[in-house]
Design an enzyme around this catalytic site. Structure first.
Site, mmCIF file in Angstrom:
data_model
loop_
_atom_site.group_PDB
_atom_site.id
_atom_site.type_symbol
_atom_site.label_atom_id
_atom_site.label_comp_id
_atom_site.label_asym_id
_atom_site.label_seq_id
_atom_site.Cartn_x
_atom_site.Cartn_y
_atom_site.Cartn_z
ATOM 1 N N ASP A 1 52.149 73.492 8.905
ATOM 2 C CA ASP A 1 51.195 74.586 9.141
ATOM 3 C C ASP A 1 51.155 75.389 7.863
ATOM 4 O O ASP A 1 52.168 75.526 7.169
ATOM 5 C CB ASP A 1 51.638 75.498 10.301
ATOM 6 C CG ASP A 1 52.726 76.457 9.873
ATOM 7 O OD1 ASP A 1 53.891 76.028 9.774
ATOM 8 O OD2 ASP A 1 52.417 77.638 9.601
ATOM 9 N N CYS B 1 33.417 63.926 -0.008
ATOM 10 C CA CYS B 1 33.714 64.729 1.187
ATOM 11 C C CYS B 1 32.490 64.808 2.091
ATOM 12 O O CYS B 1 31.361 64.915 1.606
ATOM 13 C CB CYS B 1 34.154 66.133 0.778
ATOM 14 S SG CYS B 1 34.531 67.217 2.175
ATOM 15 N N ASP C 1 53.922 80.188 16.859
ATOM 16 C CA ASP C 1 55.192 80.542 16.238
ATOM 17 C C ASP C 1 55.904 81.540 17.147
ATOM 18 O O ASP C 1 55.305 82.160 18.024
ATOM 19 C CB ASP C 1 54.967 81.105 14.838
ATOM 20 C CG ASP C 1 56.216 80.931 13.970
ATOM 21 O OD1 ASP C 1 57.242 80.425 14.466
ATOM 22 O OD2 ASP C 1 56.161 81.306 12.784
ATOM 23 N N CYS D 1 29.839 70.199 0.965
ATOM 24 C CA CYS D 1 29.648 69.099 0.016
ATOM 25 C C CYS D 1 28.369 68.312 0.279
ATOM 26 O O CYS D 1 27.729 67.839 -0.662
ATOM 27 C CB CYS D 1 30.854 68.163 0.071
ATOM 28 S SG CYS D 1 32.386 68.950 -0.504
ATOM 29 N N HIS E 1 35.373 73.286 4.020
ATOM 30 C CA HIS E 1 35.674 72.208 3.090
ATOM 31 C C HIS E 1 37.180 71.982 2.958
ATOM 32 O O HIS E 1 37.648 70.837 3.003
ATOM 33 C CB HIS E 1 35.104 72.478 1.702
ATOM 34 C CG HIS E 1 35.690 71.553 0.691
ATOM 35 N ND1 HIS E 1 35.296 70.235 0.577
ATOM 36 C CD2 HIS E 1 36.735 71.706 -0.176
ATOM 37 C CE1 HIS E 1 36.045 69.635 -0.329
ATOM 38 N NE2 HIS E 1 36.929 70.507 -0.805
ATOM 39 N N CYS F 1 31.988 67.221 4.455
ATOM 40 C CA CYS F 1 31.797 68.556 5.047
ATOM 41 C C CYS F 1 30.432 69.125 4.638
ATOM 42 O O CYS F 1 29.828 68.678 3.670
ATOM 43 C CB CYS F 1 32.925 69.495 4.640
ATOM 44 S SG CYS F 1 32.646 70.351 3.068
#
Lengths: 318, 318
Positions: B202, B240, B28, B245, B271, B242
């Site tokens: 973002d 999921c 930014d 999970c 996650h 990840c």
């Protein structure tokens, strides 16, 4: 015991499943935790009564309940409930405390349910008094345990006194059982204790230090908050294989701590655990090769980092 | 700009090397950060002067310096310096602010050093006023950028007003350039914005929520601090992949947050990022297959978690 609670962990399949940890798990008995955390504790022959720091409720911990809790958690190594003798204590206080712990050790042995691959460790007490330590070893070996811990150290007595207790105690322990020094220590503590026959340790130092910006390295202890690291493109420890060392500069780690990014504690904790694992691996290899002293000397050779010219270096320099 | 400082990062090899990140980096301009963090800022035609929140020193940020800082950091996508128009603002205030940002956009274009694979994005301003948004798009497309951002939203105007601005703005943007909605948002925000032609986002939501115990899942938003998860052996989101999970139960995640273990924020941040990535992957696949609405409906179908019957569900339910 209190949070999340042993029965709850048991209902969820035990600690290995709860944490998804496939390695062995050693659990402490809760005695030290009650001593250091709980309010309004009261010790008697049967056990200890204390008030929860979580919600103020009253709880009772006995040798039998401690062993049961550790079974519910699914511990591979269960520790006997003992009273961690305060330091300093008179010889009479240390004797009384140690003998209570020995009676509790016998009750823990009776309460422990033998299971393949699981074991119960007894804990030697007796403060800094050689005769009491010897009496404690005799009491424990008469009962018989799968391993023996040396407890009641790293409570403020200093490294020299701690090594003195090990000099007098470890030779009395069975050579065919693991010997475990509880709550120790710095890398120099580990080297000195392994030299005296200790096999196992537990300690918060590598993780707690990692969270606060202290790194144990082959070059000594570094404080990553120190401004002198701000432009240093070198890795923390060029001989280390952890992500903090392989992927990043000291300048980046310094930045993470200054900016209070949680990646700083994550990376430095990983590094410190790797350093401790590497140190123990090198000491084991030295022992197997019949070359412990050269391995110990090699581990300490580079400890000259200026950030903390450190208590850790005491024995190395002596 | 202030810490660790662009020149320092440049000396250390740029952001990609500093972070060891091999993906693209969008930086930014610093305008929003000055607006939200700095004290005693003063805006004029040339730029903005502000006092550092770190050490109180005075600093000057101009369009040229912002572009230079982003070049020093090694950004793949550089953002123009703009003034983020406060909300609410009168149409006259929004017009004055937007026109200043357009003059700064032209100066950023001049200051940007073209490099293969690097780009400069212009930022559409104009508050909630369609004519101003159209004027801003015309000004930016006349200059010409590698991509176009819609700025000045998610500052308190609400989802309906935000979607209204997108309805009026996105169709005016070149179809062959990326369109980026800055600072947005929840999963429902993303779906609604992609529906309106946005390609990129973002937002701190997935990481900040992860640190505070909020999980975005195919079943809706869960607050892992909630006591009803304490004995729940189910995974957070069975679809999921990840580690939170695949390896752990809701009960374990609940325990980590109650015990203030940093592994809780680590796992839930992972996650949430995975959930957001999966959501965008599914929406892209829907678009490529010419079936965006079924993909959007599938993503929202399970959002009925009771923890937070949520603003996120507003458009889905409408």
């Amino acid at each position: 015991m209190l949070r999340p609670g042993a029965e709850r962990v048991a209902r969820l399949g035990g600690l290995h499943r709860f944490m998804d940890w496939r390695g062995p798990i050693l659990t402490d008995s809760g005695g030290y935790q009650v001593l250091s955390l709980a309010e309004l504790r009261r010790m008697d022959e049967g056990g200890v009564t204390f008030r929860s720091h979580v919600d103020g409720t009253s709880h009772r911990l006995t040798p039998e309940r401690s062993v049961e809790i550790q079974r519910l958690l699914g511990a591979d190594v269960t520790m006997c409930l003992d009273e961690c003798t305060p330091f300093p204590a008179t010889e009479a206080q240390a004797a009384t405390s140690m003998r209570l712990s020995m009676r509790w050790a016998a009750r823990c042995r009776d309460a422990f349910v033998p299971r393949d691959g699981h074991g119960l460790f007894g804990i030697v007490q007796g403060g800094v008094h050689p005769a009491l330590r010897a009496e404690s070893v005799a009491a424990l070996t008469a009962i018989g345990f799968e391993g023996y811990a040396v407890g009641g150290l790293a409570v403020g007595e200093g490294q020299a006194a701690m090594f003195g207790v090990l000099d007098g105690t470890v030779p009395l322990l069975p050579a065919d059982r693991p010997r475990y020094l509880m709550g120790v220590g710095t890398p120099a503590d580990l080297i000195g204790a392994v030299r005296r026959g200790i096999d196992m340790f537990d300690c918060v130092i590598p993780t707690r230090s990692g969270r606060t910006g202290r790194a144990y390295t082959r070059g000594g202890v570094l404080n990553l908050r120190n401004a002198r690291h701000a432009e240093d493109a070198a890795p923390l420890d060029p001989a280390c294989a952890c992500p903090a060392c392989k992927r990043h500069s000291r300048a980046y780690l310094h930045h993470l701590f200054k900016a209070q990014e949680m990646l700083g504690p994550m990376l430095l904790t990983w590094h410190n655990l790797q350093y401790y694992q590497d140190l123990m691996r090198d000491l084991r290899a030295g022992i197997l090769a019949g070359r412990f002293e050269p391995a110990a000397a090699a581990a300490q050779a580079g400890w000259d980092a200026p950030d903390d010219r450190a208590p850790e270096a005491a024995e190395a320099a002596a």
